[in-house]
Design a protein around this motif. Structure first.
Motif, PDB file in Angstrom:
ATOM      1  N   MET A   1       0.768  -0.828   0.182  1.00 28.35           N
ATOM      2  CA  MET A   1       0.111  -0.491  -0.012  1.00 28.35           C
ATOM      3  C   MET A   1       0.878   1.191  -0.274  1.00 28.35           C
ATOM      4  N   PHE A   2       1.772   0.987   0.429  1.00 32.58           N
ATOM      5  CA  PHE A   2       2.760   2.352   0.728  1.00 32.58           C
ATOM      6  C   PHE A   2       3.732   2.650  -0.236  1.00 32.58           C
ATOM      7  N   GLU A   3       3.948   1.457  -0.808  1.00 30.05           N
ATOM      8  CA  GLU A   3       4.475   2.157  -2.578  1.00 30.05           C
ATOM      9  C   GLU A   3       3.840   2.107  -3.725  1.00 30.05           C
TER      10      GLU A   3
ATOM     11  N   TYR B   1      11.528   6.299   3.088  1.00 34.76           N
ATOM     12  CA  TYR B   1      10.525   4.200   3.276  1.00 34.76           C
ATOM     13  C   TYR B   1      12.325   3.588   3.126  1.00 34.76           C
ATOM     14  N   ASP B   2      13.171   3.239   1.963  1.00 27.52           N
ATOM     15  CA  ASP B   2      14.185   3.253   1.468  1.00 27.52           C
ATOM     16  C   ASP B   2      14.142   2.309   1.728  1.00 27.52           C
ATOM     17  N   LEU B   3      15.346   3.901   1.853  1.00 27.21           N
ATOM     18  CA  LEU B   3      16.588   4.053   3.217  1.00 27.21           C
ATOM     19  C   LEU B   3      16.005   3.260   4.445  1.00 27.21           C
ATOM     20  N   LEU B   4      15.165   2.934   5.374  1.00 30.94           N
ATOM     21  CA  LEU B   4      15.280   2.569   5.971  1.00 30.94           C
ATOM     22  C   LEU B   4      14.769   1.153   6.258  1.00 30.94           C
ATOM     23  N   LEU B   5      13.732   0.661   5.175  1.00 34.25           N
ATOM     24  CA  LEU B   5      13.242  -0.741   5.144  1.00 34.25           C
ATOM     25  C   LEU B   5      14.289  -1.705   4.421  1.00 34.25           C
TER      26      LEU B   5
ATOM     27  N   GLY C   1      18.961  22.538   0.851  1.00 35.01           N
ATOM     28  CA  GLY C   1      20.026  21.029   1.148  1.00 35.01           C
ATOM     29  C   GLY C   1      20.982  21.389   2.226  1.00 35.01           C
ATOM     30  N   LYS C   2      19.898  21.477   3.791  1.00 40.09           N
ATOM     31  CA  LYS C   2      20.493  21.529   5.415  1.00 40.09           C
ATOM     32  C   LYS C   2      20.191  19.905   5.278  1.00 40.09           C
ATOM     33  N   PRO C   3      20.885  18.985   5.671  1.00 39.60           N
ATOM     34  CA  PRO C   3      20.385  17.170   5.969  1.00 39.60           C
ATOM     35  C   PRO C   3      18.963  17.470   7.390  1.00 39.60           C
ATOM     36  N   ILE C   4      17.796  17.122   7.642  1.00 34.53           N
ATOM     37  CA  ILE C   4      16.446  16.726   8.132  1.00 34.53           C
ATOM     38  C   ILE C   4      17.263  15.986   8.997  1.00 34.53           C
ATOM     39  N   GLN C   5      16.579  16.451  10.495  1.00 33.75           N
ATOM     40  CA  GLN C   5      16.630  16.269  11.478  1.00 33.75           C
ATOM     41  C   GLN C   5      15.688  14.707  11.693  1.00 33.75           C
ATOM     42  N   ARG C   6      16.431  13.797  13.336  1.00 36.11           N
ATOM     43  CA  ARG C   6      15.293  12.365  13.177  1.00 36.11           C
ATOM     44  C   ARG C   6      13.647  12.693  13.029  1.00 36.11           C
ATOM     45  N   ARG C   7      13.340  13.822  13.455  1.00 34.54           N
ATOM     46  CA  ARG C   7      12.266  13.987  13.777  1.00 34.54           C
ATOM     47  C   ARG C   7      11.348  14.051  12.891  1.00 34.54           C
ATOM     48  N   THR C   8      12.036  14.849  11.772  1.00 33.98           N
ATOM     49  CA  THR C   8      11.541  16.060  10.456  1.00 33.98           C
ATOM     50  C   THR C   8      11.160  14.052   9.653  1.00 33.98           C
ATOM     51  N   LEU C   9      12.074  13.779  10.058  1.00 35.61           N
ATOM     52  CA  LEU C   9      11.669  11.372   9.069  1.00 35.61           C
ATOM     53  C   LEU C   9      10.694  10.441   9.831  1.00 35.61           C
ATOM     54  N   THR C  10      10.906  11.266  10.481  1.00 37.58           N
ATOM     55  CA  THR C  10       9.596  11.118  11.836  1.00 37.58           C
ATOM     56  C   THR C  10       8.454  11.103  11.667  1.00 37.58           C
ATOM     57  N   ARG C  11       8.484  12.741  11.047  1.00 35.55           N
ATOM     58  CA  ARG C  11       7.112  12.929  10.865  1.00 35.55           C
ATOM     59  C   ARG C  11       6.536  13.013   9.130  1.00 35.55           C
ATOM     60  N   ILE C  12       7.593  12.948   8.753  1.00 36.20           N
ATOM     61  CA  ILE C  12       7.862  12.233   7.128  1.00 36.20           C
ATOM     62  C   ILE C  12       6.512  11.168   6.922  1.00 36.20           C
ATOM     63  N   ILE C  13       7.601  10.183   7.603  1.00 40.91           N
ATOM     64  CA  ILE C  13       6.757   8.816   7.881  1.00 40.91           C
ATOM     65  C   ILE C  13       5.205   8.668   7.839  1.00 40.91           C
ATOM     66  N   ARG C  14       5.195   9.781   9.096  1.00 40.47           N
ATOM     67  CA  ARG C  14       3.515   9.044   9.541  1.00 40.47           C
ATOM     68  C   ARG C  14       2.792   9.957   8.854  1.00 40.47           C
ATOM     69  N   LEU C  15       3.328  11.200   8.512  1.00 37.03           N
ATOM     70  CA  LEU C  15       2.318  11.895   7.432  1.00 37.03           C
ATOM     71  C   LEU C  15       2.098  11.050   5.774  1.00 37.03           C
ATOM     72  N   ALA C  16       2.628  10.785   6.059  1.00 40.85           N
ATOM     73  CA  ALA C  16       3.135   9.577   3.840  1.00 40.85           C
ATOM     74  C   ALA C  16       1.971   8.539   4.970  1.00 40.85           C
ATOM     75  N   VAL C  17       1.973   7.460   6.103  1.00 39.20           N
ATOM     76  CA  VAL C  17       1.278   6.483   5.850  1.00 39.20           C
ATOM     77  C   VAL C  17      -0.002   7.080   6.069  1.00 39.20           C
ATOM     78  N   LYS C  18      -0.511   8.324   6.690  1.00 34.49           N
ATOM     79  CA  LYS C  18      -1.051   8.630   6.818  1.00 34.49           C
ATOM     80  C   LYS C  18      -1.950   8.742   5.592  1.00 34.49           C
TER      81      LYS C  18
ATOM     82  N   ALA D   1      -1.737   7.485   3.195  1.00 36.17           N
ATOM     83  CA  ALA D   1      -1.977   6.029   2.232  1.00 36.17           C
ATOM     84  C   ALA D   1      -2.213   5.116   2.921  1.00 36.17           C
ATOM     85  N   GLY D   2      -3.440   5.885   3.792  1.00 32.73           N
ATOM     86  CA  GLY D   2      -4.568   4.876   4.050  1.00 32.73           C
ATOM     87  C   GLY D   2      -4.060   4.124   5.515  1.00 32.73           C
ATOM     88  N   LEU D   3      -3.104   3.721   5.643  1.00 37.92           N
ATOM     89  CA  LEU D   3      -2.217   3.055   6.411  1.00 37.92           C
ATOM     90  C   LEU D   3      -2.676   2.938   8.206  1.00 37.92           C
ATOM     91  N   PRO D   4      -2.687   1.804   8.773  1.00 41.23           N
ATOM     92  CA  PRO D   4      -2.753   2.128   9.955  1.00 41.23           C
ATOM     93  C   PRO D   4      -1.552   3.226  10.844  1.00 41.23           C
TER      94      PRO D   4
END
Length: 296
Positions: free
Chosen positions: A133-135, A148-152, A213-230, A232-235
């Motif tokens: 579903m995410f992909e 997502y791919d970097l983590l997976l 062009g500046k590196p993101i922080q971990r909380r930004t990465l977490t937020r990107i996945i959280r919003l993308a999951v929502k 995509a209709g995922l739990p």
């Protein structure tokens, strides 16, 4: 006596804890001055601080000597009513803190040992259906898919992923040093990850950057996945750290040995590898195992 002895040596006494002497707050203050705390990674220091702060707000003035298992259990249960995962982390930090108390003569036993962890108080693995579903929602070339791919496909923590530079990719692998443990790893770049990296060239030295062009922080990465999951209709259970467990699960289901999985994830103990892969397809693994027995 400590202040008196230090004054004889011409040394200034360390500042006292605002919680007074002999308290949990004072114990935390003392622990933060120790070599054990100094040797922690920055991410672990931040995590421990976030976990212990609410405990100190309510129980910082409680006596270390007077703390018993029932008191400790009630502290944990108060957290577990709304946040089982945080309750499990609270158990770990309190156990560590009182181990420090025992080692340094504050008391003779650790009242936090033996407190039961909460079931489900951990980030779970994504299912194969979740991945599909995410992909489908986030194709190769989108920022969400790259995260997502970097983590997976590396099985690494988000805090490490955000530090990687494109120059860390060499000879078909990502060369990294884990922030939490200091473990140095060389992770082969999977073909799927290679496609994502190629599709998202970026505009900075780091792989994951913001619009400038500046590196993101971990909380930004977490937020990107959280919003993308929502979107995509995922739990909501599908979180960034769950992809690390998903990577381990998929390695197990495809026949990787525990040592091979540890070589990818950086885990030091086999028990940790087993904890991360407990959601692996038992039936499939059992079928593969039975095929190893010769038919006589």
């Amino acid at each position: 006596m400590q202040v008196y002895n230090l004054s004889l040596e011409g040394l200034a006494a360390p500042p006292l804890s605002r919680y007074g002497t002999g308290t949990i707050g004072a114990l935390w203050t003392e622990y933060r001055r120790s070599a054990s705390y100094a040797n922690l990674s920055d991410s672990s220091k931040r995590t421990y601080g976030q976990i212990i702060t609410p405990v100190l707000e309510q129980h910082g003035y409680r006596s270390v000597v007077g703390m018993n298992r029932q008191h400790a259990r009630k502290i944990v249960e108060a957290v577990g009513l709304e946040a089982p995962a945080m309750a499990n982390l609270t158990i770990a930090v309190l156990r560590l803190l009182f181990s420090f108390a025992v080692e340094n003569g504050w008391r003779s036993d650790n009242p936090c040992r033996g407190i039961r962890r909460y079931k489900g108080g951990e980030h779970g693995s994504w299912t194969d259906e979740d991945l599909v579903m995410f992909e489908k929602a986030w194709p190769v070339g989108t920022r969400e898919r790259l995260v997502y791919d970097l983590l997976l496909y590396t099985a690494q923590r988000g805090g490490d992923v955000v530090t990687w530079k494109r120059s860390d990719c060499a000879e078909g692998a990502i060369i990294l040093s884990q922030q939490k443990t200091g473990t140095k790893l060389v992770i082969p770049i999977h073909a799927a990850l290679k496609r994502s990296l190629k599709a998202c060239a970026g505009n900075g030295a780091h792989i994951l950057t913001d619009a400038y062009g500046k590196p993101i922080q971990r909380r930004t990465l977490t937020r990107i996945i959280r919003l993308a999951v929502k979107q995509a209709g995922l739990p909501a259970r599908c979180v960034a750290h769950g992809l690390r467990k998903t990577a381990m699960r998929r390695l197990a289901e495809n026949g990787a040995t525990e040592k091979e999985m540890a070589a990818v994830s950086g885990h030091k103990s086999i028990s940790e590898v087993q904890r991360y892969t407990k959601s692996a397809d038992q039936a499939g693994l059992a079928r593969a195992a039975m095929k190893r027995i010769p038919n006589r």
